[in-house]
Design an enzyme around this catalytic site. Structure first.
Site, PDB file in Angstrom:
ATOM      1  N   THR A  51      21.972 -38.407   2.406  1.00  0.00           N
ATOM      2  CA  THR A  51      22.041 -37.546   1.031  1.00  0.00           C
ATOM      3  C   THR A  51      23.179 -36.660   1.177  1.00  0.00           C
ATOM      4  O   THR A  51      23.938 -36.561   0.239  1.00  0.00           O
ATOM      5  CB  THR A  51      20.530 -36.562   1.082  1.00  0.00           C
ATOM      6  OG1 THR A  51      19.671 -37.703   0.676  1.00  0.00           O
ATOM      7  CG2 THR A  51      20.902 -35.862  -0.373  1.00  0.00           C
ATOM      8  N   GLU A  58       0.782  -1.309   0.062  1.00  0.00           N
ATOM      9  CA  GLU A  58      -0.002   0.283   0.046  1.00  0.00           C
ATOM     10  C   GLU A  58       0.686   1.368  -0.254  1.00  0.00           C
ATOM     11  O   GLU A  58       0.534   2.210  -0.604  1.00  0.00           O
ATOM     12  CB  GLU A  58      -0.722  -0.029   1.203  1.00  0.00           C
ATOM     13  CG  GLU A  58      -1.919  -1.227   1.079  1.00  0.00           C
ATOM     14  CD  GLU A  58      -1.297  -2.373   1.907  1.00  0.00           C
ATOM     15  OE1 GLU A  58      -2.255  -3.096   2.340  1.00  0.00           O
ATOM     16  OE2 GLU A  58      -0.240  -2.558   1.932  1.00  0.00           O
ATOM     17  N   ARG A 114      14.049 -23.815  -5.004  1.00  0.00           N
ATOM     18  CA  ARG A 114      14.896 -23.320  -3.827  1.00  0.00           C
ATOM     19  C   ARG A 114      14.791 -22.122  -3.502  1.00  0.00           C
ATOM     20  O   ARG A 114      14.711 -21.754  -2.348  1.00  0.00           O
ATOM     21  CB  ARG A 114      16.268 -23.854  -4.217  1.00  0.00           C
ATOM     22  CG  ARG A 114      16.624 -25.434  -4.391  1.00  0.00           C
ATOM     23  CD  ARG A 114      18.081 -25.735  -4.386  1.00  0.00           C
ATOM     24  NE  ARG A 114      18.437 -26.972  -4.510  1.00  0.00           N
ATOM     25  CZ  ARG A 114      19.467 -27.606  -4.519  1.00  0.00           C
ATOM     26  NH1 ARG A 114      20.341 -26.815  -5.023  1.00  0.00           N
ATOM     27  NH2 ARG A 114      19.660 -28.953  -4.631  1.00  0.00           N
ATOM     28  N   GLY A 161      16.369 -38.259   0.794  1.00  0.00           N
ATOM     29  CA  GLY A 161      16.350 -39.526   0.222  1.00  0.00           C
ATOM     30  C   GLY A 161      14.831 -40.155   0.568  1.00  0.00           C
ATOM     31  O   GLY A 161      13.955 -39.291   1.115  1.00  0.00           O
ATOM     32  N   SER A 202       8.939 -40.368   5.837  1.00  0.00           N
ATOM     33  CA  SER A 202       8.625 -40.097   7.083  1.00  0.00           C
ATOM     34  C   SER A 202       7.883 -38.742   6.867  1.00  0.00           C
ATOM     35  O   SER A 202       6.635 -39.035   7.726  1.00  0.00           O
ATOM     36  CB  SER A 202      10.059 -39.789   7.709  1.00  0.00           C
ATOM     37  OG  SER A 202      10.680 -40.676   8.053  1.00  0.00           O
ATOM     38  N   ARG A 218      22.395 -21.644  -6.786  1.00  0.00           N
ATOM     39  CA  ARG A 218      23.488 -20.846  -7.961  1.00  0.00           C
ATOM     40  C   ARG A 218      23.056 -20.852  -9.375  1.00  0.00           C
ATOM     41  O   ARG A 218      23.540 -19.993 -10.138  1.00  0.00           O
ATOM     42  CB  ARG A 218      24.944 -21.596  -7.670  1.00  0.00           C
ATOM     43  CG  ARG A 218      24.733 -23.101  -8.157  1.00  0.00           C
ATOM     44  CD  ARG A 218      26.108 -23.891  -7.811  1.00  0.00           C
ATOM     45  NE  ARG A 218      26.043 -25.370  -8.065  1.00  0.00           N
ATOM     46  CZ  ARG A 218      25.226 -26.309  -7.466  1.00  0.00           C
ATOM     47  NH1 ARG A 218      24.662 -25.830  -6.198  1.00  0.00           N
ATOM     48  NH2 ARG A 218      25.201 -27.490  -7.671  1.00  0.00           N
ATOM     49  N   ASP A 274      25.737 -37.440  -1.601  1.00  0.00           N
ATOM     50  CA  ASP A 274      26.032 -36.588  -2.933  1.00  0.00           C
ATOM     51  C   ASP A 274      26.651 -35.198  -2.327  1.00  0.00           C
ATOM     52  O   ASP A 274      27.116 -34.610  -3.371  1.00  0.00           O
ATOM     53  CB  ASP A 274      24.350 -35.969  -3.151  1.00  0.00           C
ATOM     54  CG  ASP A 274      23.320 -36.990  -3.471  1.00  0.00           C
ATOM     55  OD1 ASP A 274      23.994 -38.234  -4.048  1.00  0.00           O
ATOM     56  OD2 ASP A 274      22.235 -36.861  -3.668  1.00  0.00           O
ATOM     57  N   CYS A 333      -0.576  -0.290   7.786  1.00  0.00           N
ATOM     58  CA  CYS A 333      -1.067   0.384   6.522  1.00  0.00           C
ATOM     59  C   CYS A 333      -2.400   0.805   6.477  1.00  0.00           C
ATOM     60  O   CYS A 333      -2.890   1.886   5.705  1.00  0.00           O
ATOM     61  CB  CYS A 333      -1.046  -0.723   5.522  1.00  0.00           C
ATOM     62  SG  CYS A 333       0.759  -0.998   4.854  1.00  0.00           S
ATOM     63  N   LEU A 389      23.411 -27.225  -1.799  1.00  0.00           N
ATOM     64  CA  LEU A 389      22.067 -26.797  -1.241  1.00  0.00           C
ATOM     65  C   LEU A 389      21.952 -25.139  -1.579  1.00  0.00           C
ATOM     66  O   LEU A 389      21.402 -24.645  -0.655  1.00  0.00           O
ATOM     67  CB  LEU A 389      21.752 -27.180   0.026  1.00  0.00           C
ATOM     68  CG  LEU A 389      21.874 -28.947   0.427  1.00  0.00           C
ATOM     69  CD1 LEU A 389      21.413 -29.063   1.791  1.00  0.00           C
ATOM     70  CD2 LEU A 389      20.947 -29.232  -0.498  1.00  0.00           C
TER      71      LEU A 389
END
Length: 348
Positions: free
Chosen positions: A201, A53, A189, A289, A295, A212, A205, A89, A209
């Protein structure tokens, strides 16, 4: 009503410009209309900065300032009525002399939640609420879920082979999605406040995270490492960005890495949700994973799932992908050999 919807669509369009920049605040757009002509518009551009606003009124040209009292203000979310990082506002709207306000949806935040509308009405302003309400709510599903369920909005994402395998049986990382899909993952992301993986993971890997391959700020990195097995030289432990480690062993902070100690006799996920609610982290992008994803699914703590299937890749033996329950497919797209399916949790 159609004319109201047209201007509300513009509010939504403006609000989306703040995607990835305003969390944990909501994205909001505002449009000021005089005799079917837009004379001012604005959106919430950055967390802690001016609201939609304010930017809308500030955008007015000199020649249009005299029309404000006879103009209609459209705003996608109920104007705030409390002092936060910026003044209310509602007070600004009243001071400007606006006589009619059209609102997309109410704000579920307890400090607002109808109070802004009430203040406007008590000031003699005509208020219309609920124009494109569902679209305005969906615009800020992270925000609404956070305050209604007292937990972050959870987005599950995984890639799988044509036969539904999320990883191979060996130690090497399996690259499943193509380069364009990977760029989209970095975009997703950038739209979340945090990103989460599990111990396996992180070990297998060693991901960075970050986002980029896209613009905007990278999410807060989170990892579940209950017994602190992860070595310090992993990419998620560099000092470039904050990382939260949920574990059973210790509490404290080492540089950018914060350790949150959990209780062993309570759900890990629920304890994480409580911590994130306390720290105003309103959305988590889960890229772990199969076990971590399952879960979330089994405990019914998820809102969206994005599944990328490489339709041409088959590996034979491998780790089965998680199994969703109670889902609603709301979108699908194909990027070269990747099929991307978007699901919502029907129960949430």
């Amino acid at each position: 009503m159609q004319i109201h919807e047209n201007y509300m669509l513009r509010c939504i369009e403006l609000a989306l410009k703040g995607l990835g920049e305003v969390a944990p605040n909501p994205m909001v757009g505002a449009v000021l209309v005089y005799e079917n002509r837009i004379i001012g518009e604005g959106y919430h551009e950055k967390f802690g900065k001016a609201h939609a606003e304010v930017n809308c009124f500030n955008s007015l040209a000199k020649k249009d300032e005299g029309y404000v009292a006879d103009a209609v203000l459209y705003v996608s979310l109920e104007p705030c009525v409390h002092f936060g990082k910026t003044p209310p506002c509602v007070d600004l709207i009243i001071t400007k002399g606006v006589k009619k306000v059209v609102i997309g949806c109410r704000d579920s935040f307890k400090e607002v939640n109808g109070k802004g509308i009430e203040r406007l009405v008590n000031a003699g302003i005509e208020v219309i609420v609920g124009v494109l309400e569902n679209k305005c709510i969906n615009l800020n599903n992270h925000f609404f879920t956070f305050y209604q369920k007292h937990r972050p909005y959870i987005i599950l994402k995984w890639s799988q082979t044509a036969e539904g395998k999320i990883a191979g049986l060996g130690k090497d990382r399996l690259m499943i999605s193509n380069s364009i899909s990977t760029t989209k993952v970095h975009q997703w992301r950038s739209e979340a406040m945090a990103i989460l993986i599990g111990t396996n993971t992180a070990l297998k890997d060693n991901p960075s995270l970050d986002n980029r391959l896209w613009t905007g700020k990278s999410p807060i990195r989170m990892v579940i490492d209950c017994t602190l097995r992860l070595p310090n030289d992993l990419k998620i432990f560099n000092d470039n960005k904050p990382t939260i480690v949920f574990n059973y062993m210790q509490e404290g902070q080492n540089g950018q890495v914060k350790f949150i100690q959990l209780l062993k006799n309570k759900s890990v996920l629920l304890q994480m949700m409580d911590h994130c609610f306390e720290k105003n982290i309103n959305s988590i992008f889960v890229e772990g994973g199969a076990q971590l994803h399952q879960s979330f699914i089994d405990e019914d703590i998820w809102d969206e799932a994005i599944i990328i299937t490489n339709t041409t890749l088959q590996i034979g033996n491998g780790l089965n992908a998680p199994q969703l329950k109670s889902v609603l497919l709301y979108k699908e797209e194909t990027i070269m050999n990747d099929q991307i399916l978007y699901y919502k949790n029907q129960r949430n």
